[in-house]
Design a protein around this motif. Sequence first.
Motif, PDB file in Angstrom:
ATOM      1  N   GLN A 127       4.627   3.345  -9.043  1.00 32.89           N
ATOM      2  CA  GLN A 127       4.314   1.944  -9.318  1.00 32.89           C
ATOM      3  C   GLN A 127       3.519   1.325  -8.177  1.00 32.89           C
ATOM      4  OE1 GLN A 127       5.350  -0.377 -12.169  1.00 32.89           O
ATOM      5  NE2 GLN A 127       4.923   1.705 -12.859  1.00 32.89           N
ATOM      6  N   ILE A 128       3.878   1.652  -6.957  1.00 30.39           N
ATOM      7  CA  ILE A 128       3.133   1.149  -5.803  1.00 30.39           C
ATOM      8  C   ILE A 128       1.683   1.622  -5.868  1.00 30.39           C
ATOM      9  CG2 ILE A 128       2.893   1.337  -3.289  1.00 30.39           C
ATOM     10  CD1 ILE A 128       6.017   1.453  -3.210  1.00 30.39           C
ATOM     11  N   LYS A 129       1.474   2.901  -6.149  1.00 30.42           N
ATOM     12  CA  LYS A 129       0.114   3.429  -6.278  1.00 30.42           C
ATOM     13  C   LYS A 129      -0.632   2.750  -7.420  1.00 30.42           C
ATOM     14  CE  LYS A 129      -1.141   7.593  -5.996  1.00 30.42           C
ATOM     15  NZ  LYS A 129      -1.289   9.010  -6.395  1.00 30.42           N
ATOM     16  N   ARG A 130       0.058   2.505  -8.510  1.00 30.14           N
ATOM     17  CA  ARG A 130      -0.578   1.902  -9.692  1.00 30.14           C
ATOM     18  C   ARG A 130      -1.122   0.511  -9.386  1.00 30.14           C
ATOM     19  NH1 ARG A 130       0.634  -1.821 -13.177  1.00 30.14           N
ATOM     20  NH2 ARG A 130       2.779  -2.072 -12.445  1.00 30.14           N
ATOM     21  N   ILE A 131      -0.335  -0.314  -8.687  1.00 33.91           N
ATOM     22  CA  ILE A 131      -0.756  -1.700  -8.454  1.00 33.91           C
ATOM     23  C   ILE A 131      -1.749  -1.820  -7.298  1.00 33.91           C
ATOM     24  CG2 ILE A 131       1.387  -2.602  -9.414  1.00 33.91           C
ATOM     25  CD1 ILE A 131       2.246  -3.326  -6.548  1.00 33.91           C
ATOM     26  N   LEU A 132      -1.814  -0.816  -6.423  1.00 33.31           N
ATOM     27  CA  LEU A 132      -2.756  -0.878  -5.312  1.00 33.31           C
ATOM     28  C   LEU A 132      -4.203  -0.758  -5.793  1.00 33.31           C
ATOM     29  CD1 LEU A 132      -1.133   1.298  -2.496  1.00 33.31           C
ATOM     30  CD2 LEU A 132      -1.670  -1.132  -2.356  1.00 33.31           C
ATOM     31  N   LYS A 133      -5.065  -1.544  -5.181  1.00 35.24           N
ATOM     32  CA  LYS A 133      -6.495  -1.390  -5.415  1.00 35.24           C
ATOM     33  C   LYS A 133      -6.972  -0.083  -4.782  1.00 35.24           C
ATOM     34  CE  LYS A 133      -7.598  -6.353  -5.383  1.00 35.24           C
ATOM     35  NZ  LYS A 133      -8.383  -7.411  -4.700  1.00 35.24           N
ATOM     36  N   PRO A 134      -8.106   0.436  -5.211  1.00 35.44           N
ATOM     37  CA  PRO A 134      -8.676   1.589  -4.509  1.00 35.44           C
ATOM     38  C   PRO A 134      -8.812   1.280  -3.022  1.00 35.44           C
ATOM     39  CG  PRO A 134      -9.834   1.211  -6.562  1.00 35.44           C
ATOM     40  CD  PRO A 134      -8.903   0.038  -6.388  1.00 35.44           C
ATOM     41  N   ALA A 135      -8.356   2.193  -2.180  1.00 33.39           N
ATOM     42  CA  ALA A 135      -8.320   2.025  -0.722  1.00 33.39           C
ATOM     43  C   ALA A 135      -7.276   1.005  -0.269  1.00 33.39           C
ATOM     44  CB  ALA A 135      -9.689   1.661  -0.154  1.00 33.39           C
ATOM     45  N   GLY A 136      -6.402   0.569  -1.195  1.00 37.27           N
ATOM     46  CA  GLY A 136      -5.309  -0.313  -0.827  1.00 37.27           C
ATOM     47  C   GLY A 136      -4.299   0.396   0.065  1.00 37.27           C
ATOM     48  N   VAL A 137      -3.549  -0.388   0.841  1.00 38.35           N
ATOM     49  CA  VAL A 137      -2.673   0.155   1.882  1.00 38.35           C
ATOM     50  C   VAL A 137      -1.197  -0.070   1.531  1.00 38.35           C
ATOM     51  CG1 VAL A 137      -2.014  -0.016   4.313  1.00 38.35           C
ATOM     52  CG2 VAL A 137      -4.419  -0.227   3.652  1.00 38.35           C
ATOM     53  N   PHE A 138      -0.404   0.978   1.736  1.00 38.97           N
ATOM     54  CA  PHE A 138       1.047   0.920   1.601  1.00 38.97           C
ATOM     55  C   PHE A 138       1.648   1.259   2.964  1.00 38.97           C
ATOM     56  CE2 PHE A 138       4.897   3.648   0.403  1.00 38.97           C
ATOM     57  CZ  PHE A 138       5.764   2.567   0.416  1.00 38.97           C
ATOM     58  N   VAL A 139       2.434   0.331   3.535  1.00 38.11           N
ATOM     59  CA  VAL A 139       3.076   0.589   4.823  1.00 38.11           C
ATOM     60  C   VAL A 139       4.582   0.713   4.616  1.00 38.11           C
ATOM     61  CG1 VAL A 139       1.266  -0.568   6.137  1.00 38.11           C
ATOM     62  CG2 VAL A 139       3.296  -1.872   5.437  1.00 38.11           C
ATOM     63  N   PHE A 140       5.218   1.528   5.449  1.00 39.80           N
ATOM     64  CA  PHE A 140       6.628   1.823   5.214  1.00 39.80           C
ATOM     65  C   PHE A 140       7.356   2.180   6.509  1.00 39.80           C
ATOM     66  CE2 PHE A 140       3.967   5.540   4.603  1.00 39.80           C
ATOM     67  CZ  PHE A 140       4.549   6.491   5.432  1.00 39.80           C
ATOM     68  N   ILE A 141       8.640   1.882   6.518  1.00 38.97           N
ATOM     69  CA  ILE A 141       9.603   2.398   7.485  1.00 38.97           C
ATOM     70  C   ILE A 141      10.823   2.784   6.672  1.00 38.97           C
ATOM     71  CG2 ILE A 141      11.109   1.923   9.466  1.00 38.97           C
ATOM     72  CD1 ILE A 141       9.155  -0.196  10.384  1.00 38.97           C
ATOM     73  N   GLU A 142      11.286   4.010   6.823  1.00 35.59           N
ATOM     74  CA  GLU A 142      12.436   4.467   6.046  1.00 35.59           C
ATOM     75  C   GLU A 142      13.306   5.412   6.880  1.00 35.59           C
ATOM     76  OE1 GLU A 142      13.235   3.364   3.117  1.00 35.59           O
ATOM     77  OE2 GLU A 142      11.353   2.345   2.591  1.00 35.59           O
ATOM     78  N   HIS A 143      14.620   5.324   6.684  1.00 30.57           N
ATOM     79  CA  HIS A 143      15.465   6.371   7.270  1.00 30.57           C
ATOM     80  C   HIS A 143      15.493   7.537   6.293  1.00 30.57           C
ATOM     81  CE1 HIS A 143      19.030   5.722   4.668  1.00 30.57           C
ATOM     82  NE2 HIS A 143      18.734   4.442   4.742  1.00 30.57           N
ATOM     83  N   VAL A 144      15.697   8.737   6.821  1.00 29.67           N
ATOM     84  CA  VAL A 144      15.555   9.947   6.004  1.00 29.67           C
ATOM     85  C   VAL A 144      16.693  10.928   6.293  1.00 29.67           C
ATOM     86  CG1 VAL A 144      13.050   9.779   5.788  1.00 29.67           C
ATOM     87  CG2 VAL A 144      14.036  10.989   7.743  1.00 29.67           C
ATOM     88  N   LYS A 145      16.731  11.940   5.477  1.00 27.45           N
ATOM     89  CA  LYS A 145      17.723  13.000   5.625  1.00 27.45           C
ATOM     90  C   LYS A 145      17.547  13.716   6.965  1.00 27.45           C
ATOM     91  CE  LYS A 145      19.230  17.246   3.278  1.00 27.45           C
ATOM     92  NZ  LYS A 145      18.969  18.152   2.131  1.00 27.45           N
ATOM     93  N   ALA A 146      18.670  13.939   7.645  1.00 25.50           N
ATOM     94  CA  ALA A 146      18.626  14.653   8.922  1.00 25.50           C
ATOM     95  C   ALA A 146      18.436  16.150   8.689  1.00 25.50           C
ATOM     96  CB  ALA A 146      19.912  14.414   9.700  1.00 25.50           C
TER      97      ALA A 146
END
Length: 212
Positions: A127-146
């Motif tokens: 969904q994030i990719k779908r709504i982004l314009k071409p060359a649009g930016v997605f920024v993230f911070i996430e905790h992950v599996k150790a």
Amino acid sequence: MSSEFKNNAILGPINSWMFKILSGYMNYLFGKSKRDLFKNHPETVVEIGPGAGANMRYLKKGTKLIAIEPNIHMHANLKKSAKKYGITLEIKTVIGESIDLPDNSIEFVACTLVMCTVANPAKCVEQIKRILKPAGVFVFIEHVKAKENTIVSFIQNVTHKPWHWFFEGCNTKRDTKSLLESAGFSSLSIEEYNSYSPFVPITPQIKGRAIK
């Protein structure tokens, strides 16, 4: 967020209060990283799971924030934060897997410490990719599996069920890095690191940006 938690009459208000109280400490832990990620953001920002509005302090005054926040108990604090930081707020009470925005319509999407709570993270990233314009930016911070067979991995396994219940469906063992790597972004920059705090299960983390 998992549907079992998004409008929970008990946990919803508790979590809204808790996230508001922890806002200052979370700024201490993540402030520098978030300021770097949000730098030079456009006039309109979409945030997945903004909670009580902790990230508004990193937005320029006058920014329009489209908040994808299904937990109705967060909305009052979201509005208070918007007023405090001079943000124009639009709240959408939908989950990240079904964002009601047009294709190719948004330049900038942010998601911090939220993908762990989404019931179907792959669908959310789609969904994030779908709504982004071409060359649009997605920024993230996430905790992950150790990494397997480490002390943190053991702690994640032991605390998984109570952590999941108390923190709105948060999954301590989600492999978000692999998910993002397989999502098909044209460009993806991920930094892996450890964030040491009393919240041991979320010690291993990633941050970065993806470009559609």
